[in-house]
Design an enzyme around this catalytic site. Structure first.
Site, PDB file in Angstrom:
ATOM      1  N   SER A  87      75.688  42.581  22.844  1.00  0.00           N
ATOM      2  CA  SER A  87      76.791  43.248  22.150  1.00  0.00           C
ATOM      3  C   SER A  87      76.699  43.133  20.637  1.00  0.00           C
ATOM      4  O   SER A  87      76.279  42.090  20.105  1.00  0.00           O
ATOM      5  CB  SER A  87      78.106  42.609  22.604  1.00  0.00           C
ATOM      6  OG  SER A  87      79.160  42.973  21.734  1.00  0.00           O
ATOM      7  N   GLU A 108      79.099  42.557  18.914  1.00  0.00           N
ATOM      8  CA  GLU A 108      79.980  41.442  18.560  1.00  0.00           C
ATOM      9  C   GLU A 108      79.162  40.218  18.147  1.00  0.00           C
ATOM     10  O   GLU A 108      79.660  39.357  17.420  1.00  0.00           O
ATOM     11  CB  GLU A 108      80.851  41.062  19.753  1.00  0.00           C
ATOM     12  CG  GLU A 108      82.161  41.814  19.845  1.00  0.00           C
ATOM     13  CD  GLU A 108      83.155  41.429  18.767  1.00  0.00           C
ATOM     14  OE1 GLU A 108      83.432  40.233  18.606  1.00  0.00           O
ATOM     15  OE2 GLU A 108      83.655  42.333  18.085  1.00  0.00           O
ATOM     16  N   TYR A 133      83.818  35.105  23.195  1.00  0.00           N
ATOM     17  CA  TYR A 133      83.056  36.177  23.867  1.00  0.00           C
ATOM     18  C   TYR A 133      81.689  36.351  23.206  1.00  0.00           C
ATOM     19  O   TYR A 133      80.653  36.389  23.880  1.00  0.00           O
ATOM     20  CB  TYR A 133      83.855  37.486  23.804  1.00  0.00           C
ATOM     21  CG  TYR A 133      83.053  38.725  24.173  1.00  0.00           C
ATOM     22  CD1 TYR A 133      82.866  39.089  25.498  1.00  0.00           C
ATOM     23  CD2 TYR A 133      82.487  39.539  23.182  1.00  0.00           C
ATOM     24  CE1 TYR A 133      82.134  40.234  25.834  1.00  0.00           C
ATOM     25  CE2 TYR A 133      81.759  40.674  23.508  1.00  0.00           C
ATOM     26  CZ  TYR A 133      81.584  41.012  24.835  1.00  0.00           C
ATOM     27  OH  TYR A 133      80.867  42.139  25.160  1.00  0.00           O
TER      28      TYR A 133
HETATM   29  P1  NAP Z   1      84.210  46.352  31.703  1.00  0.00           P
HETATM   30  O1  NAP Z   1      84.740  47.718  31.908  1.00  0.00           O
HETATM   31  O2  NAP Z   1      85.131  45.248  31.304  1.00  0.00           O
HETATM   32  O3  NAP Z   1      83.454  45.923  33.058  1.00  0.00           O
HETATM   33  C1  NAP Z   1      83.080  44.603  33.294  1.00  0.00           C
HETATM   34  C2  NAP Z   1      82.557  44.493  34.725  1.00  0.00           C
HETATM   35  O4  NAP Z   1      82.211  43.126  34.976  1.00  0.00           O
HETATM   36  C3  NAP Z   1      83.573  44.885  35.798  1.00  0.00           C
HETATM   37  O5  NAP Z   1      82.900  45.556  36.829  1.00  0.00           O
HETATM   38  C4  NAP Z   1      84.057  43.542  36.294  1.00  0.00           C
HETATM   39  O6  NAP Z   1      84.574  43.561  37.599  1.00  0.00           O
HETATM   40  C5  NAP Z   1      82.746  42.784  36.237  1.00  0.00           C
HETATM   41  N1  NAP Z   1      82.951  41.337  36.342  1.00  0.00           N
HETATM   42  C6  NAP Z   1      83.767  40.558  35.599  1.00  0.00           C
HETATM   43  N2  NAP Z   1      83.679  39.284  35.997  1.00  0.00           N
HETATM   44  C7  NAP Z   1      82.787  39.256  37.016  1.00  0.00           C
HETATM   45  C8  NAP Z   1      82.294  38.224  37.839  1.00  0.00           C
HETATM   46  N3  NAP Z   1      82.687  36.954  37.692  1.00  0.00           N
HETATM   47  N4  NAP Z   1      81.382  38.533  38.788  1.00  0.00           N
HETATM   48  C9  NAP Z   1      80.971  39.817  38.941  1.00  0.00           C
HETATM   49  N5  NAP Z   1      81.421  40.842  38.203  1.00  0.00           N
HETATM   50  C10 NAP Z   1      82.328  40.558  37.246  1.00  0.00           C
HETATM   51  O7  NAP Z   1      83.039  46.373  30.620  1.00  0.00           O
HETATM   52  P2  NAP Z   1      82.176  47.627  30.086  1.00  0.00           P
HETATM   53  O8  NAP Z   1      82.854  48.222  28.922  1.00  0.00           O
HETATM   54  O9  NAP Z   1      81.767  48.459  31.230  1.00  0.00           O
HETATM   55  O10 NAP Z   1      80.906  46.853  29.501  1.00  0.00           O
HETATM   56  C11 NAP Z   1      79.790  46.556  30.332  1.00  0.00           C
HETATM   57  C12 NAP Z   1      79.034  45.382  29.740  1.00  0.00           C
HETATM   58  O11 NAP Z   1      78.592  45.728  28.427  1.00  0.00           O
HETATM   59  C13 NAP Z   1      79.848  44.116  29.565  1.00  0.00           C
HETATM   60  O12 NAP Z   1      78.976  43.026  29.750  1.00  0.00           O
HETATM   61  C14 NAP Z   1      80.306  44.149  28.116  1.00  0.00           C
HETATM   62  O13 NAP Z   1      80.557  42.850  27.647  1.00  0.00           O
HETATM   63  C15 NAP Z   1      79.093  44.782  27.481  1.00  0.00           C
HETATM   64  N6  NAP Z   1      79.339  45.553  26.255  1.00  0.00           N
HETATM   65  C16 NAP Z   1      80.286  46.524  26.264  1.00  0.00           C
HETATM   66  C17 NAP Z   1      80.474  47.292  25.123  1.00  0.00           C
HETATM   67  C18 NAP Z   1      81.511  48.377  25.085  1.00  0.00           C
HETATM   68  O14 NAP Z   1      81.846  48.833  23.982  1.00  0.00           O
HETATM   69  N7  NAP Z   1      81.993  48.862  26.228  1.00  0.00           N
HETATM   70  C19 NAP Z   1      79.682  47.060  23.986  1.00  0.00           C
HETATM   71  C20 NAP Z   1      78.713  46.060  24.037  1.00  0.00           C
HETATM   72  C21 NAP Z   1      78.528  45.318  25.177  1.00  0.00           C
HETATM   73  P3  NAP Z   1      86.150  43.854  37.913  1.00  0.00           P
HETATM   74  O15 NAP Z   1      86.269  45.339  38.011  1.00  0.00           O
HETATM   75  O16 NAP Z   1      86.348  43.137  39.182  1.00  0.00           O
HETATM   76  O17 NAP Z   1      86.937  43.288  36.756  1.00  0.00           O
HETATM   77  N1  GDD Z   2      92.152  45.590  22.065  1.00  0.00           N
HETATM   78  C1  GDD Z   2      92.908  45.819  20.975  1.00  0.00           C
HETATM   79  N2  GDD Z   2      94.246  46.029  21.137  1.00  0.00           N
HETATM   80  N3  GDD Z   2      92.321  45.834  19.755  1.00  0.00           N
HETATM   81  C2  GDD Z   2      93.105  46.093  18.680  1.00  0.00           C
HETATM   82  C3  GDD Z   2      94.473  46.336  18.794  1.00  0.00           C
HETATM   83  C4  GDD Z   2      95.075  46.287  20.085  1.00  0.00           C
HETATM   84  O1  GDD Z   2      96.273  46.480  20.264  1.00  0.00           O
HETATM   85  N4  GDD Z   2      94.972  46.577  17.552  1.00  0.00           N
HETATM   86  C5  GDD Z   2      93.961  46.501  16.710  1.00  0.00           C
HETATM   87  N5  GDD Z   2      92.822  46.197  17.381  1.00  0.00           N
HETATM   88  C6  GDD Z   2      91.490  46.002  16.770  1.00  0.00           C
HETATM   89  C7  GDD Z   2      90.789  44.710  17.165  1.00  0.00           C
HETATM   90  O2  GDD Z   2      91.307  43.615  16.414  1.00  0.00           O
HETATM   91  C8  GDD Z   2      89.356  45.075  16.788  1.00  0.00           C
HETATM   92  O3  GDD Z   2      89.145  44.909  15.402  1.00  0.00           O
HETATM   93  C9  GDD Z   2      89.268  46.562  17.095  1.00  0.00           C
HETATM   94  O4  GDD Z   2      90.627  47.027  17.223  1.00  0.00           O
HETATM   95  C10 GDD Z   2      88.520  46.917  18.377  1.00  0.00           C
HETATM   96  O5  GDD Z   2      89.050  46.135  19.433  1.00  0.00           O
HETATM   97  P1  GDD Z   2      88.631  46.410  20.959  1.00  0.00           P
HETATM   98  O6  GDD Z   2      88.834  47.835  21.303  1.00  0.00           O
HETATM   99  O7  GDD Z   2      89.298  45.386  21.794  1.00  0.00           O
HETATM  100  O8  GDD Z   2      87.037  46.217  20.940  1.00  0.00           O
HETATM  101  P2  GDD Z   2      86.143  45.056  20.297  1.00  0.00           P
HETATM  102  O9  GDD Z   2      85.401  45.653  19.144  1.00  0.00           O
HETATM  103  O10 GDD Z   2      86.893  43.826  20.062  1.00  0.00           O
HETATM  104  O11 GDD Z   2      85.133  44.746  21.499  1.00  0.00           O
HETATM  105  C11 GDD Z   2      84.527  45.815  22.246  1.00  0.00           C
HETATM  106  O12 GDD Z   2      83.290  46.155  21.669  1.00  0.00           O
HETATM  107  C12 GDD Z   2      82.291  45.118  21.694  1.00  0.00           C
HETATM  108  C13 GDD Z   2      81.045  45.670  21.015  1.00  0.00           C
HETATM  109  O13 GDD Z   2      81.185  45.580  19.634  1.00  0.00           O
HETATM  110  C14 GDD Z   2      84.374  45.324  23.688  1.00  0.00           C
HETATM  111  O14 GDD Z   2      83.967  46.410  24.495  1.00  0.00           O
HETATM  112  C15 GDD Z   2      83.329  44.239  23.804  1.00  0.00           C
HETATM  113  O15 GDD Z   2      83.093  43.954  25.185  1.00  0.00           O
HETATM  114  C16 GDD Z   2      82.026  44.746  23.154  1.00  0.00           C
HETATM  115  O16 GDD Z   2      81.028  43.777  23.231  1.00  0.00           O
END
Ligand code: NAP
Ligand code: GDD
Length: 367
Positions: A125, A127, A156
């Site tokens: 990520s 992050e 995280y």
């Molecule tokens: P998500 O919607 O939160 O999905 C997470 C998945 O992990 C869900 O299927 C969840 O199952 C499963 N999970 C959680 N705990 C588990 C456990 N103990 N054993 C098995 N499965 C488990 O996340 P996403 O947005 O699809 O992201 C996919 C991956 O990419 C994650 O690793 C996230 O950290 C990473 N990532 C995401 C982003 C982004 O912007 N979306 C960016 C960078 C990296 P349940 O449905 O049961 O909760």
């Molecule tokens: N969730 C959330 N809720 N975020 C908020 C809010 C709120 O009400 N208000 C402001 N924010 C700000 C957070 O503080 C952050 O700066 C930004 O919005 C984005 O927050 P999220 O959408 O929760 O995403 P993230 O950037 O913290 O994390 C996501 O992206 C990562 C990759 O950079 C997640 O998908 C992570 O799993 C992923 O790794």
């Protein structure tokens, strides 16, 4: 070809399963036990005979080993499972560590112990960069790429760094074909509702529906478009300012935290293609996947409220300290030069396109 997806019920897991099924893979999706059905995002795929679900939890090594043992002929393993909410990781750091950090080790060690030869993808990520960035010598802009150092700012991000380094170690120590995609934020209609983009688009769609429902049920009222703003909620009744105001229905305002952070937001559907491409390369490597553009939460609000014709969104939003984090990542903007050169990958969707997809979906769902 056969693939295992850990995290198949999540946003990315559902897009990836779709992509692999379209490429004629046999896909095994790992689903953890829950008291409610968590297959909403993949229910349209359950009719495919090539798509099978199996039960497993990545925090439980014996269950991971069971999945690997049952599927020893696997070609590709994707670890997308995580406690993926950064804010929640401050409140549940131990759980986040077990799932997001150690879970990856359970799979990698299982592959070594059971001699599973498949290729491995880890969902790393942006992050992990946290407070770190580099400065372009060309135009002085800030960016992160594969050479930028990590300065994680949350439990995280620290768990993701540990998993990321574990992937590199297993690649070097055991010669595994293990790659990590350092993905920047990616969103879409399947995004969890407590991430900021989806929280915003869903709230707007719900508000629009509420307003329209109210208008339908109050045909006698002439000026339904009139909106009165209270501290925490909104009223669309033209008599709101009158003595009977307490009896008038109200809609709670959108409560958000820090609006000043910059994020590089792409579309999840584009990003799962990059995951697959990484595993098709001869050499395992790590890649940054992003759009190269960055926007503040305010700019996302401009675009999302703009979609329904609202300019002065500040009236609809409450800043709530509850949604601030103990530490924030202020600036993310990736550089996908390596992915473009080696994977021939580039993003297809930028901010306005992403907002259009998400707003349309949330408004349609409310029809
Ligand atoms: P998500 O919607 O939160 O999905 C997470 C998945 O992990 C869900 O299927 C969840 O199952 C499963 N999970 C959680 N705990 C588990 C456990 N103990 N054993 C098995 N499965 C488990 O996340 P996403 O947005 O699809 O992201 C996919 C991956 O990419 C994650 O690793 C996230 O950290 C990473 N990532 C995401 C982003 C982004 O912007 N979306 C960016 C960078 C990296 P349940 O449905 O049961 O909760
Ligand atoms: N969730 C959330 N809720 N975020 C908020 C809010 C709120 O009400 N208000 C402001 N924010 C700000 C957070 O503080 C952050 O700066 C930004 O919005 C984005 O927050 P999220 O959408 O929760 O995403 P993230 O950037 O913290 O994390 C996501 O992206 C990562 C990759 O950079 C997640 O998908 C992570 O799993 C992923 O790794």
């Amino acid at each position: 070809m056969k693939a295992i997806i850990f995290g198949v019920t999540g946003q990315d897991g559902s897009h990836l399963a779709e992509l692999l099924l379209a490429k004629n893979y046999d896909v095994v999706g790992v689903v953890r036990r829950s008291s409610v059905d968590t297959t909403d995002r993949i229910k349209h795929l359950l009719r495919f005979p090539e798509f099978n679900l199996t039960s497993g939890d990545i925090t439980d090594a014996s269950s991971v080993y069971g999945v690997l043992r049952d599927n020893g002929d696997v070609d590709e393993i994707y670890n997308l499972a995580a406690q993926s909410h950064v804010g929640i990781s401050f409140k549940q750091p131990g759980l986040t560590w077990d799932i997001t950090g150690k879970g990856c080790l359970n799979i990698l060690q299982g592959m070594v112990d059971l001699d599973v030869k498949g290729r491995f993808y880890q969902a790393s990520s942006s992050e992990m960069f946290g407070g770190a960035y580099d400065i372009s010598e060309v135009d002085g802009s800030k960016y992160q790429n594969e050479d930028t150092k990590f300065l994680p700012q949350s439990p995280y991000a620290i768990a993701k760094c540990a998993a990321h380094y574990m992937v590199r170690l297993f690649r070097e120590a055991y010669g595994m074909h293990a790659s990590a995609g350092i993905l920047f934020n990616h969103e879409g209609p399947r995004r969890g509702e407590n991430f900021v983009t989806r929280k915003i688009t869903k709230w707007i769609a719900d508000f629009v529906l509420w307003k329209e429902d109210f208008a339908r049920g109050n045909k006698g009222l002439s000026d339904i478009s009139k909106i009165t703003f209270y501290k925490d909620d909104i009223c669309v009744h033209p008599k709101a300012r009158m003595a009977d105001a307490v009896a008038v229905p109200r809609f709670p305002k959108l409560r958000l935290g820090n609006l000043e952070a910059f994020r590089d937001w792409g579309y999840a559907g584009d990003y799962v293609e990059a995951m697959w491409l990484m595993l098709q390369q001869d050499q395992p490597e790590d890649y940054v996947i992003c759009t190269g553009k960055t926007h503040t939460i305010r700019e996302f609000l401009d675009a999302a409220f703009g979609y329904v014709g609202i300019k002065n969104w500040e009236y609809f939003v409450v800043i709530d300290p509850e949604f601030y984090r103990p530490a924030e990542v202020d600036y993310l903007r990736g550089d996908f030069t390596k992915a473009k050169q080696k994977l021939n990958w580039k993003p297809k969707t930028e901010l306005q396109g992403l907002v259009d997809i998400m707003m349309k979906n949330d408004l349609d769902e409310n029809l």
